[in-house]
Design an enzyme around this catalytic site. Structure first.
Site, PDB file in Angstrom:
ATOM      1  CG  ASP A 197      -2.063   1.248   1.047  1.00  0.00           C
ATOM      2  OD1 ASP A 197      -2.789   1.176   0.343  1.00  0.00           O
ATOM      3  OD2 ASP A 197      -1.982   2.071   1.802  1.00  0.00           O
TER       4      ASP A 197
ATOM      5  CG  HIS B 140      -1.986  11.130   4.372  1.00  0.00           C
ATOM      6  ND1 HIS B 140      -1.181  11.975   4.937  1.00  0.00           N
ATOM      7  CD2 HIS B 140      -1.969  11.289   3.124  1.00  0.00           C
ATOM      8  CE1 HIS B 140      -0.895  12.889   4.005  1.00  0.00           C
ATOM      9  NE2 HIS B 140      -1.427  12.467   2.909  1.00  0.00           N
TER      10      HIS B 140
ATOM     11  CG  HIS C  98      -6.780   6.178   4.829  1.00  0.00           C
ATOM     12  ND1 HIS C  98      -7.114   5.236   3.731  1.00  0.00           N
ATOM     13  CD2 HIS C  98      -7.864   6.727   5.387  1.00  0.00           C
ATOM     14  CE1 HIS C  98      -8.361   5.103   3.689  1.00  0.00           C
ATOM     15  NE2 HIS C  98      -8.948   6.119   4.804  1.00  0.00           N
TER      16      HIS C  98
ATOM     17  CG  ASP D 225      -4.503   1.326   5.309  1.00  0.00           C
ATOM     18  OD1 ASP D 225      -5.024   1.255   6.386  1.00  0.00           O
ATOM     19  OD2 ASP D 225      -4.787   2.529   4.524  1.00  0.00           O
TER      20      ASP D 225
END
Length: 231
Positions: free
Chosen positions: A11, A61, A154, A159
């Site tokens: 990711d 994020h 995030h 993730d």
């Protein structure tokens, strides 16, 4: 010799959505799986994008420009990154986005690009399996009862770790892989010989407590292989 399947769950986080607008990668997270089991080996790196981070991206994020000031450039870690992913299968959710950014960074360095042929995208896999239902990573974690407690924002590594669990569930669970792998070995028994343990048979019935614990264990297994035989 036992066959070992190595896969890399990957990711990224970026400054924005569009490479045409000059957006860059700011975090890469990779998790190594061997036969669908995390080995504990990861590649995780924050990157200095040499540009600003729009506020709407920061809200997703939580990675600030100040935090990235002393982080390496992509060019500083590219060899380590490529060595980690090697030529193995890449498991990515919405792979087109991540591969687009990775290949943009690789192209800047005149390094070989990543082919989509080696990528397994879990997004279309989830949409096909659960047609009409949300297929985001968060939605899939909730569907498979995977905790999101540590996911305040995030993040590429967290993730990737969550996706590793989702991927196993999406593809039938670890039991399916072990069963298929055992069948493949049995079909070539002249090459692979299985070692068996000498087990002593019980000569008494299980207790109620043992039966209840067994039922709890079975309830945790998604789509068990034996289900089709008892329905």
């Amino acid at each position: 010799m036992e066959n070992k399947l190595r896969e890399i769950v990957l990711d990224t986080e970026t400054t924005g959505l569009d490479i045409e607008s000059g957006h860059r990668i700011i975090e890469i997270g990779c998790v190594e799986l061997i036969n669908r089991i995390p080995t504990g080996k990861v590649f995780h790196q924050y990157l200095n994008p040499e540009r600003d981070i729009p506020y709407h991206s920061f809200k997703i994020h939580g990675i600030s420009e100040g935090f990235l000031e002393d982080k390496p450039l992509f060019s500083d870690v590219v060899l380590e990154f490529l060595d980690f992913i090697s030529s193995d299968i890449l498991i990515i959710h919405n792979a087109e986005f991540d591969i687009k950014f990775l290949n943009m960074e690789l192209d800047k360095l005149n390094v070989g690009l990543i082919s989509l042929d080696r990528v397994l995208d879990t997004l279309p896999l989830a949409r096909k399996k659960f047609a009409g239902s949300p297929a985001s990573l968060s939605a899939l974690c909730k569907r498979f009862d995977i905790s999101l407690e540590d996911r305040e924002f995030h993040g590429a590594l967290i993730d990737a770790q969550l996706l590793a669990k989702v991927y196993v569930e999406l593809t039938g669970g670890l039991q399916t892989f072990l069963f298929d792998n055992r069948c493949e070995q049995d079909s070539n028994a002249t090459v692979t010989q299985h070692k068996t343990r000498n087990l002593t048979c019980r000569k008494y019935l299980p207790s109620n407590e043992e039966i209840n614990e067994h039922r709890k264990l079975l309830d945790k297994i998604n789509s068990p292989l034996w289900k089709k035989y008892i329905e």
